[in-house]
Design a protein around this motif. Sequence first.
Motif, PDB file in Angstrom:
ATOM      1  N   THR A 137      -3.250   1.804  -2.465  1.00  0.00           N
ATOM      2  CA  THR A 137      -2.063   2.578  -2.659  1.00  0.00           C
ATOM      3  C   THR A 137      -2.623   3.981  -3.286  1.00  0.00           C
ATOM      4  O   THR A 137      -3.574   3.947  -4.291  1.00  0.00           O
ATOM      5  CB  THR A 137      -0.907   2.109  -3.246  1.00  0.00           C
ATOM      6  OG1 THR A 137      -1.066   1.795  -4.613  1.00  0.00           O
ATOM      7  CG2 THR A 137      -0.390   0.800  -2.622  1.00  0.00           C
ATOM      8  N   GLU A 138      -2.009   5.162  -2.917  1.00  0.00           N
ATOM      9  CA  GLU A 138      -2.386   6.249  -3.981  1.00  0.00           C
ATOM     10  C   GLU A 138      -2.104   5.926  -5.285  1.00  0.00           C
ATOM     11  O   GLU A 138      -2.759   6.495  -6.093  1.00  0.00           O
ATOM     12  CB  GLU A 138      -1.350   7.311  -3.184  1.00  0.00           C
ATOM     13  CG  GLU A 138      -1.804   8.751  -3.952  1.00  0.00           C
ATOM     14  CD  GLU A 138      -1.093   9.803  -3.163  1.00  0.00           C
ATOM     15  OE1 GLU A 138      -1.071  11.020  -3.694  1.00  0.00           O
ATOM     16  OE2 GLU A 138      -0.347   9.767  -2.235  1.00  0.00           O
ATOM     17  N   LYS A 139      -0.896   5.545  -5.694  1.00  0.00           N
ATOM     18  CA  LYS A 139      -0.713   5.137  -6.933  1.00  0.00           C
ATOM     19  C   LYS A 139      -1.722   4.608  -7.901  1.00  0.00           C
ATOM     20  O   LYS A 139      -2.277   5.084  -8.751  1.00  0.00           O
ATOM     21  CB  LYS A 139       0.579   4.428  -7.168  1.00  0.00           C
ATOM     22  CG  LYS A 139       1.181   4.231  -8.759  1.00  0.00           C
ATOM     23  CD  LYS A 139       1.474   5.330  -9.491  1.00  0.00           C
ATOM     24  CE  LYS A 139       2.064   5.057 -10.680  1.00  0.00           C
ATOM     25  NZ  LYS A 139       2.869   6.337 -11.544  1.00  0.00           N
ATOM     26  N   PHE A 140      -2.325   3.383  -7.354  1.00  0.00           N
ATOM     27  CA  PHE A 140      -3.343   2.814  -7.922  1.00  0.00           C
ATOM     28  C   PHE A 140      -4.583   3.588  -8.043  1.00  0.00           C
ATOM     29  O   PHE A 140      -5.223   3.603  -9.209  1.00  0.00           O
ATOM     30  CB  PHE A 140      -3.468   1.304  -6.978  1.00  0.00           C
ATOM     31  CG  PHE A 140      -4.405   0.213  -7.790  1.00  0.00           C
ATOM     32  CD1 PHE A 140      -3.874  -0.759  -8.609  1.00  0.00           C
ATOM     33  CD2 PHE A 140      -5.704   0.380  -7.795  1.00  0.00           C
ATOM     34  CE1 PHE A 140      -4.879  -1.659  -9.268  1.00  0.00           C
ATOM     35  CE2 PHE A 140      -6.533  -0.471  -8.479  1.00  0.00           C
ATOM     36  CZ  PHE A 140      -6.258  -1.223  -9.203  1.00  0.00           C
ATOM     37  N   LEU A 141      -5.059   4.189  -7.055  1.00  0.00           N
ATOM     38  CA  LEU A 141      -6.373   4.708  -6.931  1.00  0.00           C
ATOM     39  C   LEU A 141      -6.210   6.014  -8.100  1.00  0.00           C
ATOM     40  O   LEU A 141      -6.909   6.157  -8.631  1.00  0.00           O
ATOM     41  CB  LEU A 141      -6.517   5.335  -5.422  1.00  0.00           C
ATOM     42  CG  LEU A 141      -6.828   4.169  -4.439  1.00  0.00           C
ATOM     43  CD1 LEU A 141      -6.753   4.843  -3.010  1.00  0.00           C
ATOM     44  CD2 LEU A 141      -8.177   3.413  -4.653  1.00  0.00           C
TER      45      LEU A 141
END
Length: 565
Positions: free
Chosen positions: A256-260
């Motif tokens: 996910t964009e949040k994790f990356l």
Amino acid sequence: MNFITALWEANQTMFILVAILIVVIPFLVFYLKSSKKHPKGLIAAALSNMGERFGYYIMNAVLLLFLVSKFGLPDGTAGLIYSVFYFGIYILALVGGLIADKTQNYNKTIQTGLFVMAAGYVALAIPLFSKTDGLIADGTAGWWFILIFTCIALLCIAFGNGLFKGNLQALVGKLYDDFEAEAAKKGPEALKEAKDKRDSGFQIFYVFINIGGVIAPFVAPMLRSWWLKAHDLVYNADMSALCHKYLAGDTAIASTEKFLETSSNSVLDPALLDNTTQFCSNYIDVFNTGVHYSFIVSAIAMILSVVIFMWNKKIFPQPGKKSGLQSVDYTPEEKLAMAKEIKQRMYALFAVLGIAVFFWLSFHQNGQSLSVFARDFVETNALPPEIWQAMNPLFVIILTPLVMIVFGALARKGRPVSTPRKIALGMLIAGCAYLFLMVFSIINNYPSGAEFRDLSAAQMIQLGLAKAAPWVMIVTYFFLTVAELFISPLGLSFVSKVAPKSMLGLCQGLWLAATAIGNLFIFLGPIWYNAMPIWICWGIFLAICLVSAGIMFGMVKWLEKVTKA
């Protein structure tokens, strides 16, 4: 100016700590000078309390976020553990008061409490982790053992605090009883002057608590950041929760964009991200080990408090000590009058205790919903969220002289503000903090905390949302601190005024028991915060403060009459 800028860029947390210490030192000198006209022993008691509070606030500043980051607990569950712990701290003060009143050995009870607390902090300092092939084994027997071990350590701290806190406050109350008794021998004017010093004396005592409290919130974040940097990692408020989700089986979150986005901002060496499982396990381990080390400092602070107290114990009186008292025979009418007066005093005490319950429910959100608000909604690139808890004790130190000067000037002009009226005003001012947060959250269209945390930076921009600037926390803690100055030290003073002399320890314990009841329900803050738009959460606390203020104002005249009796 370039030198100052360089210091700020090198270590913002250290820069702010040094700046705070520079501000605090002149105020410390002021309080030491002010204490010269107060009973001998006030500063010794205050210093002993300051050491204990320093150790306690190191732990308190990080406890909720530590439980979330180490065990992957939801905010509500961690908040419940925090609430029960806080409840235990204050309800066990009632037990500590009963023990001291029964044994009539306050000094020994206080010393024992400090040693028990030190044992609890030593236990918390042990960096235990449950691992299976490099994974945090959430839900396994090892995980539960460590969580239970942590809770037992917290129980030791709570019990030790119960033996210490209320009884030291009872000693301070007895100092002023003796001080007033000596003044009475010199005449009515001297007695009046001595009685007027009780409120300011408890405020001075309270300030020393906060000198320890203003430094303590910096200890754990600084040790944690040092330990992370030693392992090529960087502090990030969101990373631990994301790591726990991944290790719990939600491997899709890694894409996910949040994790990356978050993980890339959490490392100094990008190679650490090559193995996601290893990175997540290592980040949780290193992140929380740094916090564990800060509890060693707490244990040392407890030992210093013991040394200060034992060095000065000969100058401390024994509250309610019955030895040496002569037997007096009273008529039935005198006994009836005495019983009636005691009942009136206890009714007044319980009335104020009821208001105190709702104040502490609202105020101690500093370790609950206000902590997670600082973590989620406030920009923390420069400063970790725990640091904002230093604002409260800093404001206590700065604002206490102003409060003392204002009330002292009113008293000299023949318009003194009674302790009950100050408490009522305090509840009104506490409501201003939540009114400010409610309006601010409505203007910024903030959703619930849970919804906001899941948004990436791009999604926040798309929705027109932005994190709050640090000034929001400063304004909030300003209002809450002014309210605290009107309620907490003056509540202690009120208890010492109305409590029967043979029940000082018990009555101070009752004040702390009321605090305990309020603390038992503070876990509701994070639940409301995550379940609804946060302006509603702040609105609930606003309503609690306003209703409590209204009830207190309605009782002021009666309470004033009782305290003058």
